[in-house]
Design an enzyme around this catalytic site. Structure first.
Site, PDB file in Angstrom:
ATOM      1  N   HIS A 107       1.171  -0.811   0.443  1.00  0.00           N
ATOM      2  CA  HIS A 107       0.528  -0.304   0.137  1.00  0.00           C
ATOM      3  C   HIS A 107       0.957   1.209   0.100  1.00  0.00           C
ATOM      4  O   HIS A 107       1.082   1.640  -0.768  1.00  0.00           O
ATOM      5  CB  HIS A 107      -1.003   0.128   1.170  1.00  0.00           C
ATOM      6  CG  HIS A 107      -2.011   0.726   1.437  1.00  0.00           C
ATOM      7  ND1 HIS A 107      -2.198   2.109   0.354  1.00  0.00           N
ATOM      8  CD2 HIS A 107      -3.167   1.543   2.812  1.00  0.00           C
ATOM      9  CE1 HIS A 107      -3.128   2.409   0.802  1.00  0.00           C
ATOM     10  NE2 HIS A 107      -3.829   2.226   1.786  1.00  0.00           N
ATOM     11  N   HIS A 115      -1.835  -2.558  -9.917  1.00  0.00           N
ATOM     12  CA  HIS A 115      -3.399  -1.897  -8.679  1.00  0.00           C
ATOM     13  C   HIS A 115      -4.425  -2.563  -9.083  1.00  0.00           C
ATOM     14  O   HIS A 115      -4.761  -3.432  -9.692  1.00  0.00           O
ATOM     15  CB  HIS A 115      -3.251  -0.051  -9.229  1.00  0.00           C
ATOM     16  CG  HIS A 115      -4.488   0.652  -8.493  1.00  0.00           C
ATOM     17  ND1 HIS A 115      -5.316   0.501  -7.919  1.00  0.00           N
ATOM     18  CD2 HIS A 115      -3.782   1.243  -7.348  1.00  0.00           C
ATOM     19  CE1 HIS A 115      -5.603   1.679  -6.946  1.00  0.00           C
ATOM     20  NE2 HIS A 115      -4.396   1.889  -6.634  1.00  0.00           N
ATOM     21  N   ASP A 134       2.950   5.825  -7.034  1.00  0.00           N
ATOM     22  CA  ASP A 134       4.357   5.371  -5.865  1.00  0.00           C
ATOM     23  C   ASP A 134       4.977   5.879  -7.305  1.00  0.00           C
ATOM     24  O   ASP A 134       5.843   5.598  -6.296  1.00  0.00           O
ATOM     25  CB  ASP A 134       4.012   4.164  -5.379  1.00  0.00           C
ATOM     26  CG  ASP A 134       3.411   4.648  -3.657  1.00  0.00           C
ATOM     27  OD1 ASP A 134       3.127   5.496  -3.234  1.00  0.00           O
ATOM     28  OD2 ASP A 134       2.401   3.868  -3.574  1.00  0.00           O
TER      29      ASP A 134
HETATM   30  N1  CMC Z   1       5.551  -6.504 -10.751  1.00  0.00           N
HETATM   31  C1  CMC Z   1       5.393  -7.541 -11.440  1.00  0.00           C
HETATM   32  N2  CMC Z   1       4.170  -8.520 -11.061  1.00  0.00           N
HETATM   33  C2  CMC Z   1       2.794  -8.001 -10.515  1.00  0.00           C
HETATM   34  C3  CMC Z   1       3.149  -6.627 -10.118  1.00  0.00           C
HETATM   35  C4  CMC Z   1       4.121  -6.007 -10.420  1.00  0.00           C
HETATM   36  N3  CMC Z   1       3.905  -4.848  -9.507  1.00  0.00           N
HETATM   37  N4  CMC Z   1       1.470  -6.121  -9.755  1.00  0.00           N
HETATM   38  C5  CMC Z   1       1.219  -7.272 -10.135  1.00  0.00           C
HETATM   39  N5  CMC Z   1       1.301  -8.406 -11.094  1.00  0.00           N
HETATM   40  C6  CMC Z   1       1.623  -9.255 -11.149  1.00  0.00           C
HETATM   41  C7  CMC Z   1       1.269 -10.289  -9.764  1.00  0.00           C
HETATM   42  O1  CMC Z   1       2.539 -11.174  -9.972  1.00  0.00           O
HETATM   43  C8  CMC Z   1       0.214 -11.745 -10.848  1.00  0.00           C
HETATM   44  O2  CMC Z   1       0.878 -12.563 -11.787  1.00  0.00           O
HETATM   45  P1  CMC Z   1       0.135 -14.282 -11.882  1.00  0.00           P
HETATM   46  O3  CMC Z   1      -1.282 -13.620 -12.437  1.00  0.00           O
HETATM   47  O4  CMC Z   1       0.971 -14.299 -12.838  1.00  0.00           O
HETATM   48  O5  CMC Z   1       0.317 -14.798 -10.097  1.00  0.00           O
HETATM   49  C9  CMC Z   1      -0.932 -10.901 -11.681  1.00  0.00           C
HETATM   50  O6  CMC Z   1      -0.052  -9.651 -12.128  1.00  0.00           O
HETATM   51  C10 CMC Z   1      -1.785  -9.921 -10.554  1.00  0.00           C
HETATM   52  O7  CMC Z   1      -1.397  -9.710  -9.475  1.00  0.00           O
HETATM   53  P2  CMC Z   1      -2.308  -9.759  -8.286  1.00  0.00           P
HETATM   54  O8  CMC Z   1      -1.279  -8.838  -6.755  1.00  0.00           O
HETATM   55  O9  CMC Z   1      -3.670 -10.792  -7.722  1.00  0.00           O
HETATM   56  O10 CMC Z   1      -2.933  -8.386  -7.743  1.00  0.00           O
HETATM   57  P3  CMC Z   1      -3.663  -7.035  -6.693  1.00  0.00           P
HETATM   58  O11 CMC Z   1      -5.059  -6.758  -7.546  1.00  0.00           O
HETATM   59  O12 CMC Z   1      -3.791  -8.082  -6.136  1.00  0.00           O
HETATM   60  O13 CMC Z   1      -2.710  -6.148  -6.964  1.00  0.00           O
HETATM   61  C11 CMC Z   1      -1.046  -4.664  -6.164  1.00  0.00           C
HETATM   62  C12 CMC Z   1      -2.192  -4.921  -6.636  1.00  0.00           C
HETATM   63  C13 CMC Z   1      -0.660  -3.266  -5.627  1.00  0.00           C
HETATM   64  C14 CMC Z   1      -1.085  -5.235  -4.212  1.00  0.00           C
HETATM   65  C15 CMC Z   1       0.049  -5.247  -6.582  1.00  0.00           C
HETATM   66  O14 CMC Z   1       0.521  -4.374  -8.165  1.00  0.00           O
HETATM   67  C16 CMC Z   1       1.835  -4.833  -6.650  1.00  0.00           C
HETATM   68  O15 CMC Z   1       2.649  -5.713  -5.316  1.00  0.00           O
HETATM   69  N6  CMC Z   1       2.072  -3.658  -6.923  1.00  0.00           N
HETATM   70  C17 CMC Z   1       3.020  -3.206  -6.197  1.00  0.00           C
HETATM   71  C18 CMC Z   1       2.988  -2.653  -5.287  1.00  0.00           C
HETATM   72  C19 CMC Z   1       2.907  -1.117  -5.179  1.00  0.00           C
HETATM   73  O16 CMC Z   1       3.693  -0.435  -6.227  1.00  0.00           O
HETATM   74  N7  CMC Z   1       2.176  -1.012  -4.630  1.00  0.00           N
HETATM   75  C20 CMC Z   1       1.148   0.946  -4.413  1.00  0.00           C
HETATM   76  C21 CMC Z   1       0.125   0.457  -5.140  1.00  0.00           C
HETATM   77  S1  CMC Z   1      -0.155   2.539  -5.610  1.00  0.00           S
HETATM   78  C22 CMC Z   1      -0.478   3.019  -4.561  1.00  0.00           C
HETATM   79  C23 CMC Z   1      -2.338   2.698  -3.578  1.00  0.00           C
HETATM   80  O17 CMC Z   1      -3.024   2.996  -4.073  1.00  0.00           O
HETATM   81  O18 CMC Z   1      -1.699   1.845  -2.380  1.00  0.00           O
END
Ligand code: CMC
Length: 377
Positions: free
Chosen positions: A221, A260, A313
């Protein structure tokens, strides 16, 4: 929904109604109470956005002046809070902020009063005082004296002043103002949800803000901007970015500042911070961070077809670094920006309160015989 229907991570679950902000994840659109984030980013200020979120309309000049004056008048901290900050000065700034807000509950005359009028007074005090906590902690941990707030400065300029002890130039103050307003609200994000869960039990605003701060701390987050700058330092040179990304993806690591839960296209907030970082980098002769980040963005282009785009971010950390803000203050910066959004969601929750209490599907054992402790192996 029954215990049998799992919604892990509450993905796609709509928990309530809001008038505060709306994200269109497909179009990459964000509105605060009807106003497009791009218009607000170009034409508005943090104080005006506070008014918009708390009152549901843009203020007249007098209304804006009144709110700005109230915020400025409520910045000072009780001396006991400065003593507490001194006691915990070695901790992460986010923990100092959480501790400071928790302690403020002891001194706020309205802590236990959850009427709309008292909640609005607390909204103003908490928004003003949290900026003072973050700045005071930064100075105290460096062995410096906390700087008293200057009521002639706006929220962003005063924050930089309290942090550095000198009045910022207009461009630096505007960069912080922009960053704060871009972070001001974001629908049912994890920390706002935490604030709503706490409010759902009829707990007070200080309690709900403590929950929100605690929830924002995690790297999934609020912690991503700091992680992006760690990554930028690790990459070191723009030409190393592509290989670094390939290695990270191959190692199944997440590239911070990408992806996201809601946006499946570019986060509309990223554009404004990208522009700022490019501009400030050129102005301060520090273009390397922008170059590295641009190359990472290029290297991540193939992942766009999977809906993984740059988020707010990604450029926020570089903007803070260019303003001389240390890396472990990035999450507190996010918190200061998100204060009006947390508060508006707390106010909405109070307006039609309901206990947020989902179910869990039990998958543990059943009917185990209870064995006396003397017979257990
Ligand atoms: N880099 C590489 N792969 C990614 C990333 C990333 N940053 N984000 C998602 N993926 C892939 C993930 O590995 C998964 O792949 P697979 O289906 O093959 O396992 C797929 O995309 C879906 O990921 P998810 O975790 O199920 O998706 P989510 O919607 O739960 O994740 C997230 C959202 C923000 C937790 C994630 O994108 C992440 O960890 N990003 C990096 C951390 C980040 O930048 N966070 C700030 C978010 S914006 C600020 C806020 O609003 O808080």
């Amino acid at each position: 929904m029954t215990e049998e229907q799992l919604a892990r991570g509450l993905k796609g679950v709509v928990i309530d109604k809001t008038e505060s902000s709306k994200i269109d994840g497909k179009l990459g659109k964000l509105i605060y109470h009807g106003y497009d984030i791009h218009d607000l980013a170009e034409k508005s200020t943090f104080e005006e956005v506070c008014y918009l979120l708390w009152h549901g309309k843009l203020p007249t000049q007098k209304e804006l002046d009144d709110l700005s004056r109230s915020l400025a008048e409520n910045r000072a901290l009780p001396p006991q809070i400065l003593q507490i900050i001194d006691l915990v000065k070695a901790t992460h700034p986010m923990d100092a902020l959480r501790t400071g807000v928790s302690a403020l509950a002891t001194f706020d005359p309205d802590t236990e009063d959850n009427s709309p009028a008292a909640n609005l007074r607390k909204a103003i005090r908490l928004t003003a005082q949290t900026a003072t906590i973050v700045a005071a902690h930064e100075r105290i941990r460096k062995g410096q004296k906390a700087v008293a707030p200057d009521p002639s400065l706006n929220h962003a300029a005063n924050f930089l002043y309290m942090l550095k002890g000198e009045k910022p130039d207009a461009e630096s103050a505007r960069a912080i103002d922009l960053d704060l307003l871009l972070h001001a609200d974001h629908s049912s994000n994890a920390s706002a949800f935490a604030a709503r869960v706490t409010t759902g039990t009829n707990a007070d605003m200080h309690a709900a803000i403590v929950s929100a701060i605690a929830t924002l701390k995690g790297p999934a987050h609020g912690g991503a901007a700091q992680a992006v700058m760690t990554m930028t330092a690790e990459i070191g040179e723009p030409e190393r970015a592509e290989q670094w990304v390939k290695d990270a993806i191959a190692a199944k690591k997440r590239v911070m500042g990408f992806g996201h839960r809601v946006y499946k296209t570019e986060d509309p907030r990223a554009r404004h911070l990208r522009d700022r970082v490019r501009h400030m980098g050129e102005k301060y002769g520090q273009v390397k961070w922008f170059q590295i980040l641009s190359r990472v963005e290029e290297a991540m282009a193939p992942y766009r077809e999977r809906g993984i785009y740059v988020n707010v971010d990604f450029y926020a950390g570089a903007a803070y670094s260019l303003l001389g803000i240390p890396e472990d203050l990035f999450i507190p910066m996010f918190a200061l920006g998100r204060m009006p959004g947390w508060i508006t969601q707390i106010l909405e929750q109070w307006a039609d309160n309901i206990l947020l209490r989902p179910l869990l599907k039990y998958v543990g054992p059943v009917d185990l015989p209870y064995i006396p402790i003397s017979e257990r192996k």
